[in-house]
Design an enzyme around this catalytic site. Sequence first.
Site, PDB file in Angstrom:
ATOM      1  N   SER A  75      28.083  -5.134 -20.315  1.00  0.00           N
ATOM      2  CA  SER A  75      26.921  -5.215 -19.419  1.00  0.00           C
ATOM      3  C   SER A  75      25.723  -5.690 -20.223  1.00  0.00           C
ATOM      4  O   SER A  75      25.686  -5.511 -21.450  1.00  0.00           O
ATOM      5  CB  SER A  75      26.612  -3.824 -18.849  1.00  0.00           C
TER       6      SER A  75
ATOM      7  N   TYR B  72      24.887   5.274 -20.086  1.00  0.00           N
ATOM      8  CA  TYR B  72      25.522   4.001 -19.696  1.00  0.00           C
ATOM      9  C   TYR B  72      25.254   2.943 -20.768  1.00  0.00           C
ATOM     10  O   TYR B  72      26.155   2.231 -21.202  1.00  0.00           O
ATOM     11  CB  TYR B  72      24.974   3.567 -18.334  1.00  0.00           C
TER      12      TYR B  72
HETATM   13  P1  NDP Z   1      32.246  -0.432  -8.717  1.00  0.00           P
HETATM   14  O1  NDP Z   1      31.586   0.894  -8.696  1.00  0.00           O
HETATM   15  O2  NDP Z   1      32.053  -1.359  -7.577  1.00  0.00           O
HETATM   16  O3  NDP Z   1      33.833  -0.253  -8.950  1.00  0.00           O
HETATM   17  C1  NDP Z   1      34.273   0.586  -9.981  1.00  0.00           C
HETATM   18  C2  NDP Z   1      35.758   0.429 -10.156  1.00  0.00           C
HETATM   19  O4  NDP Z   1      36.165   1.224 -11.293  1.00  0.00           O
HETATM   20  C3  NDP Z   1      36.569   0.934  -8.967  1.00  0.00           C
HETATM   21  O5  NDP Z   1      37.707   0.130  -8.844  1.00  0.00           O
HETATM   22  C4  NDP Z   1      36.943   2.350  -9.385  1.00  0.00           C
HETATM   23  O6  NDP Z   1      38.151   2.823  -8.787  1.00  0.00           O
HETATM   24  C5  NDP Z   1      37.173   2.143 -10.868  1.00  0.00           C
HETATM   25  N1  NDP Z   1      37.057   3.360 -11.669  1.00  0.00           N
HETATM   26  C6  NDP Z   1      36.016   4.217 -11.741  1.00  0.00           C
HETATM   27  N2  NDP Z   1      36.308   5.246 -12.556  1.00  0.00           N
HETATM   28  C7  NDP Z   1      37.569   5.043 -13.007  1.00  0.00           C
HETATM   29  C8  NDP Z   1      38.453   5.763 -13.848  1.00  0.00           C
HETATM   30  N3  NDP Z   1      38.100   6.927 -14.408  1.00  0.00           N
HETATM   31  N4  NDP Z   1      39.700   5.246 -14.073  1.00  0.00           N
HETATM   32  C9  NDP Z   1      40.088   4.087 -13.504  1.00  0.00           C
HETATM   33  N5  NDP Z   1      39.293   3.357 -12.693  1.00  0.00           N
HETATM   34  C10 NDP Z   1      38.047   3.838 -12.443  1.00  0.00           C
HETATM   35  O7  NDP Z   1      31.752  -1.114 -10.098  1.00  0.00           O
HETATM   36  P2  NDP Z   1      31.467  -2.645 -10.451  1.00  0.00           P
HETATM   37  O8  NDP Z   1      32.522  -3.499  -9.881  1.00  0.00           O
HETATM   38  O9  NDP Z   1      30.056  -2.936 -10.170  1.00  0.00           O
HETATM   39  O10 NDP Z   1      31.607  -2.597 -12.051  1.00  0.00           O
HETATM   40  C11 NDP Z   1      32.758  -3.036 -12.732  1.00  0.00           C
HETATM   41  C12 NDP Z   1      32.415  -3.091 -14.214  1.00  0.00           C
HETATM   42  O11 NDP Z   1      31.345  -4.016 -14.405  1.00  0.00           O
HETATM   43  C13 NDP Z   1      31.944  -1.765 -14.792  1.00  0.00           C
HETATM   44  O12 NDP Z   1      32.439  -1.597 -16.093  1.00  0.00           O
HETATM   45  C14 NDP Z   1      30.429  -1.921 -14.813  1.00  0.00           C
HETATM   46  O13 NDP Z   1      29.832  -1.112 -15.804  1.00  0.00           O
HETATM   47  C15 NDP Z   1      30.308  -3.391 -15.133  1.00  0.00           C
HETATM   48  N6  NDP Z   1      29.034  -3.977 -14.758  1.00  0.00           N
HETATM   49  C16 NDP Z   1      28.588  -3.922 -13.462  1.00  0.00           C
HETATM   50  C17 NDP Z   1      27.363  -4.447 -13.139  1.00  0.00           C
HETATM   51  C18 NDP Z   1      26.801  -4.403 -11.770  1.00  0.00           C
HETATM   52  O14 NDP Z   1      25.610  -4.768 -11.605  1.00  0.00           O
HETATM   53  N7  NDP Z   1      27.548  -4.002 -10.746  1.00  0.00           N
HETATM   54  C19 NDP Z   1      26.523  -5.102 -14.150  1.00  0.00           C
HETATM   55  C20 NDP Z   1      27.104  -5.131 -15.465  1.00  0.00           C
HETATM   56  C21 NDP Z   1      28.309  -4.590 -15.729  1.00  0.00           C
HETATM   57  P3  NDP Z   1      38.131   3.586  -7.330  1.00  0.00           P
HETATM   58  O15 NDP Z   1      37.891   2.502  -6.291  1.00  0.00           O
HETATM   59  O16 NDP Z   1      39.488   4.193  -7.198  1.00  0.00           O
HETATM   60  O17 NDP Z   1      37.017   4.575  -7.363  1.00  0.00           O
END
Ligand code: NDP
Length: 264
Positions: A155, A168
């Site tokens: 990120s 984070y």
């Molecule tokens: P979302 O909250 O939309 O989705 C999160 C995903 O991670 C879901 O599929 C969720 O599964 C899964 N997840 C959460 N906890 C666990 C766990 N303990 N084990 C396995 N899977 C898990 O997040 P984003 O798509 O926005 O983010 C994806 C990545 O991108 C993250 O690493 C985030 O930090 C990074 N990121 C996001 C940004 C943003 O602005 N959105 C910016 C920069 C980086 P389930 O559906 O089952 O809950």
Amino acid sequence: MPTRTPVVLITGASRGLGSGIAIHCAKLGFSVAINYAGNQKAAAATAEECSKHRVDKAQRFIPIQANVNSREERLRLLETTLKEFGRIDALVNNAGIGPRVRADITEMTEESFQEVLGINLQGAFFLTQAVARHWLKGTKKPAIASGFKIIFISSVSAGSVSLNRGEYCISKAGLSMASKLWAARLAGNGIQVYELRPGIMLSDMTRGVKQKYDALLTEGLVPQQRWGTAEDVAQAVGSILSGQFPFSTGAVITVDGGLHLHTF
Ligand code: NDP
């Protein structure tokens, strides 16, 4: 069912960026292990969407529940992937969470610190270790011509300060070093490792702060003047997995519309 169709394991692929990456990989001819934590319905929907976009009937899309913050579940995730697909060619460490409560670092709890670092950093590091160990046994040749690949989704927070979600930021700064460490360790084994740094992306993670960022976008925070999308990240992942960056292991690739630029 062993196959030479390349297989990518994507953590957190039920929703958001991970789901977009999975669908894009389907378009590129990959089979996808769709990891999720608890949202089975969303994972099934991602698998369904992947199926609609497959380019080869040998491709398969299988949701696999596993909490990446649990050693046992991580190992089961890899075992299940190998059992279902017969191989693994790429790992995308995408699963991540923000803190449940955004609190100033003077108020942050150790529980929140542990949870966020456990999922975002420890989970990704040790899943990578398990996959690397599997590859280093050398029993299978990669189905990607340019070699096995690992991608860490970090990120902009790896380098920028947010005082109300310090855990984070620390997790993503650590993930950035994890990417460098694995890149250096695995380069001689023909395995390339990359860090992708998204900026402000539209997903469930940012839904609660959408209005705040809408305003900041209007004020010019992001030089390209829009929200990032899952497709933006997915295209970068697709380029890497297709072998478009063959001499760039350890690279940090930003997907943030220029947010990292320091403009005056
Ligand atoms: P979302 O909250 O939309 O989705 C999160 C995903 O991670 C879901 O599929 C969720 O599964 C899964 N997840 C959460 N906890 C666990 C766990 N303990 N084990 C396995 N899977 C898990 O997040 P984003 O798509 O926005 O983010 C994806 C990545 O991108 C993250 O690493 C985030 O930090 C990074 N990121 C996001 C940004 C943003 O602005 N959105 C910016 C920069 C980086 P389930 O559906 O089952 O809950």
